[in-house]
Design a protein around this motif. Sequence first.
Motif, PDB file in Angstrom:
ATOM      1  N   PRO A 208       0.800  -1.220   0.000  1.00 47.03           N
ATOM      2  CA  PRO A 208       0.000   0.000   0.000  1.00 47.03           C
ATOM      3  C   PRO A 208       0.838   1.277   0.000  1.00 47.03           C
ATOM      4  O   PRO A 208       0.337   2.357  -0.334  1.00 47.03           O
ATOM      5  CB  PRO A 208      -0.823  -0.115   1.301  1.00 47.03           C
ATOM      6  CG  PRO A 208      -0.892  -1.578   1.572  1.00 47.03           C
ATOM      7  CD  PRO A 208       0.452  -2.089   1.140  1.00 47.03           C
ATOM      8  N   ARG A 209       2.114   1.147   0.370  1.00 43.42           N
ATOM      9  CA  ARG A 209       2.986   2.329   0.402  1.00 43.42           C
ATOM     10  C   ARG A 209       3.866   2.442  -0.837  1.00 43.42           C
ATOM     11  O   ARG A 209       4.717   3.328  -0.916  1.00 43.42           O
ATOM     12  CB  ARG A 209       3.867   2.279   1.655  1.00 43.42           C
ATOM     13  CG  ARG A 209       3.094   2.214   2.959  1.00 43.42           C
ATOM     14  CD  ARG A 209       3.996   2.461   4.160  1.00 43.42           C
ATOM     15  NE  ARG A 209       5.070   1.480   4.253  1.00 43.42           N
ATOM     16  CZ  ARG A 209       4.972   0.309   4.891  1.00 43.42           C
ATOM     17  NH1 ARG A 209       3.821  -0.028   5.467  1.00 43.42           N
ATOM     18  NH2 ARG A 209       5.997  -0.517   4.960  1.00 43.42           N
ATOM     19  N   ASP A 210       3.675   1.551  -1.798  1.00 38.92           N
ATOM     20  CA  ASP A 210       4.460   1.589  -3.024  1.00 38.92           C
ATOM     21  C   ASP A 210       4.053   2.826  -3.829  1.00 38.92           C
ATOM     22  O   ASP A 210       2.957   2.899  -4.363  1.00 38.92           O
ATOM     23  CB  ASP A 210       4.206   0.311  -3.843  1.00 38.92           C
ATOM     24  CG  ASP A 210       5.065   0.228  -5.084  1.00 38.92           C
ATOM     25  OD1 ASP A 210       5.713   1.228  -5.447  1.00 38.92           O
ATOM     26  OD2 ASP A 210       5.088  -0.851  -5.709  1.00 38.92           O
ATOM     27  N   SER A 211       4.940   3.806  -3.920  1.00 41.50           N
ATOM     28  CA  SER A 211       4.588   5.073  -4.566  1.00 41.50           C
ATOM     29  C   SER A 211       4.366   4.924  -6.069  1.00 41.50           C
ATOM     30  O   SER A 211       3.687   5.746  -6.678  1.00 41.50           O
ATOM     31  CB  SER A 211       5.693   6.105  -4.314  1.00 41.50           C
ATOM     32  OG  SER A 211       6.931   5.650  -4.847  1.00 41.50           O
ATOM     33  N   LEU A 212       4.928   3.885  -6.684  1.00 41.05           N
ATOM     34  CA  LEU A 212       4.774   3.699  -8.127  1.00 41.05           C
ATOM     35  C   LEU A 212       3.447   3.048  -8.490  1.00 41.05           C
ATOM     36  O   LEU A 212       2.855   3.366  -9.521  1.00 41.05           O
ATOM     37  CB  LEU A 212       5.928   2.850  -8.677  1.00 41.05           C
ATOM     38  CG  LEU A 212       7.318   3.472  -8.586  1.00 41.05           C
ATOM     39  CD1 LEU A 212       8.368   2.498  -9.118  1.00 41.05           C
ATOM     40  CD2 LEU A 212       7.360   4.779  -9.371  1.00 41.05           C
ATOM     41  N   SER A 213       2.979   2.144  -7.637  1.00 41.39           N
ATOM     42  CA  SER A 213       1.742   1.430  -7.944  1.00 41.39           C
ATOM     43  C   SER A 213       1.083   0.951  -6.661  1.00 41.39           C
ATOM     44  O   SER A 213       1.008  -0.243  -6.397  1.00 41.39           O
ATOM     45  CB  SER A 213       2.032   0.244  -8.874  1.00 41.39           C
ATOM     46  OG  SER A 213       0.842  -0.334  -9.335  1.00 41.39           O
ATOM     47  N   PRO A 214       0.575   1.880  -5.853  1.00 38.31           N
ATOM     48  CA  PRO A 214       0.043   1.492  -4.549  1.00 38.31           C
ATOM     49  C   PRO A 214      -1.297   0.766  -4.665  1.00 38.31           C
ATOM     50  O   PRO A 214      -2.093   1.028  -5.570  1.00 38.31           O
ATOM     51  CB  PRO A 214      -0.133   2.839  -3.830  1.00 38.31           C
ATOM     52  CG  PRO A 214      -0.354   3.818  -4.938  1.00 38.31           C
ATOM     53  CD  PRO A 214       0.482   3.335  -6.085  1.00 38.31           C
ATOM     54  N   VAL A 215      -1.528  -0.152  -3.754  1.00 33.76           N
ATOM     55  CA  VAL A 215      -2.824  -0.808  -3.661  1.00 33.76           C
ATOM     56  C   VAL A 215      -3.450  -0.406  -2.328  1.00 33.76           C
ATOM     57  O   VAL A 215      -2.774   0.087  -1.427  1.00 33.76           O
ATOM     58  CB  VAL A 215      -2.685  -2.346  -3.733  1.00 33.76           C
ATOM     59  CG1 VAL A 215      -2.016  -2.762  -5.028  1.00 33.76           C
ATOM     60  CG2 VAL A 215      -1.911  -2.892  -2.539  1.00 33.76           C
ATOM     61  N   ILE A 216      -4.748  -0.608  -2.217  1.00 29.09           N
ATOM     62  CA  ILE A 216      -5.416  -0.260  -0.970  1.00 29.09           C
ATOM     63  C   ILE A 216      -5.075  -1.316   0.089  1.00 29.09           C
ATOM     64  O   ILE A 216      -4.812  -2.472  -0.244  1.00 29.09           O
ATOM     65  CB  ILE A 216      -6.944  -0.158  -1.167  1.00 29.09           C
ATOM     66  CG1 ILE A 216      -7.523  -1.485  -1.669  1.00 29.09           C
ATOM     67  CG2 ILE A 216      -7.281   0.963  -2.129  1.00 29.09           C
ATOM     68  CD1 ILE A 216      -9.037  -1.483  -1.768  1.00 29.09           C
TER      69      ILE A 216
END
Length: 308
Positions: A76-84
């Motif tokens: 969820p913290r992946d700035s390139l491809s965050p998920v909920i």
Amino acid sequence: MDNSVELAESAPPFGSLFPSARYFEIDSNIAGERFSAWISLPAQYDADETQSFPVVYQVDGNLFFPATAPFHQAVPRDSLSPVIPFILVSVGYSDAQSQDWQWLRVRDLLPPGEAIPEAMLQAVEYAVQAGLLSKEKGDAYLTMFSTPAADKFLGFLEGELHPTLAAKFRIDEENVGLWGDSYGGLFAAYVAIKRSSLFKRIGAGSPGIIENSQIFKLYQQALDSKEDYSGRRLHVTIAARELTQQTIYQWLVARGTTELLAETALHPLPGLQVSTEIIPLETHLTAGVPAWFSFLRACYGRSVAAEA
């Protein structure tokens, strides 16, 4: 000078490898078997005791939980491809049966009446000849393969495991997903076409859909029913080398998967959103983990959540 030191070998405790995960075992009255569930909560779970979270069920937990759980709280913290943020429930087999999970899954992930490819039967015979399986177990698995029971495994997930977990954890009942790869992908496609009352976002990685699979009969039945699939998503992935290299996977996986995708395009189920992605460079063996993240981006990405 001797600088060697003594190696103290021991089995690492579960918590040291997966500090945010919890492990449970549950006996199913529906399936008549004992299953395991590895559960990883999102990092935000304890911050607000009133917030509920989506839950994603992942089959073949004995294989995929160790490979994907270390990334669960970080995605969820992946700035390139965050998920909920979501609750991960990885379902597999108990400690007593963990060595045989690759055979037991055939029983639980294939639709009733699904034919078993000759290659799978030969794999059991080879394992017996090589001393990897006892003759007794090999015969038991071959008998088991003749009556696959994905309907019972689905009943366990929907009617036993999920209600038990929903009573224990804060789950968003309107946002329940399912993902599987290989035969797990076949099971996921089966669940999607069956129009599960529970699972609305489903990922099928390299589904093992063979010629004359029950999947196509079920798909035609679903078309004839004219049921509404609105609010449901199916994300299908396939490895590039399954498509392009002349191996057994071209006809065990690629042919059936592309036929299913053709059906969803030419004869769509009303309201069902279907997406797909080819996993570049990978094989049937190595595409599973990339397929998992492809599913999360497609069905649980923040932009997707905003559209829902």
